[in-house]
Design a protein around this motif. Structure first.
Motif: not given
Length: 99
Positions: A3-6, A26-27, A79-83
């Motif tokens: 969930q944290e990735e969205w 997107i989902e 974005p992966r870097g943001l997470t």
């Protein structure tokens, strides 16, 4: 994916494809012809197909067999870097960055 990735779910207004979604992962949640929800994800790319435009514009029948389910809501994958940065900010003592 966790969930944290969205980002949060955003209710769609039915006014076509929001331009800021082009090129983003997107989902989407749609409702099929029977009113049942279904979820799909992927990158929204140009050129947009007639089918895609119709789904984002309220749905409808493309042919006697093909029904385009209207998009009800959507969310954007972070974005992966943001997470990674968010995890570091939450627990700065746990992550070491070699400079």
């Amino acid at each position: 994916m966790t969930q944290e990735e969205w980002g949060p779910w955003i209710e769609h207004d039915g006014r076509g494809v929001p331009p800021h979604l082009i090129g983003r992962w997107i989902e989407i949640e749609c409702r099929n012809a029977l009113g049942r929800p279904w979820v799909s994800e992927g990158v929204l790319t140009l050129p947009l197909s007639k089918f895609t435009v119709m789904c984002w514009s309220g749905g409808g029948w493309m042919t006697a067999r093909d029904h385009c389910a209207p998009v009800i809501r959507y969310r954007i994958r972070k974005p992966r870097g943001l997470t990674i940065l968010q995890r570091i900010a939450e627990q700065p003592d746990r992550e070491r960055i070699e400079a």
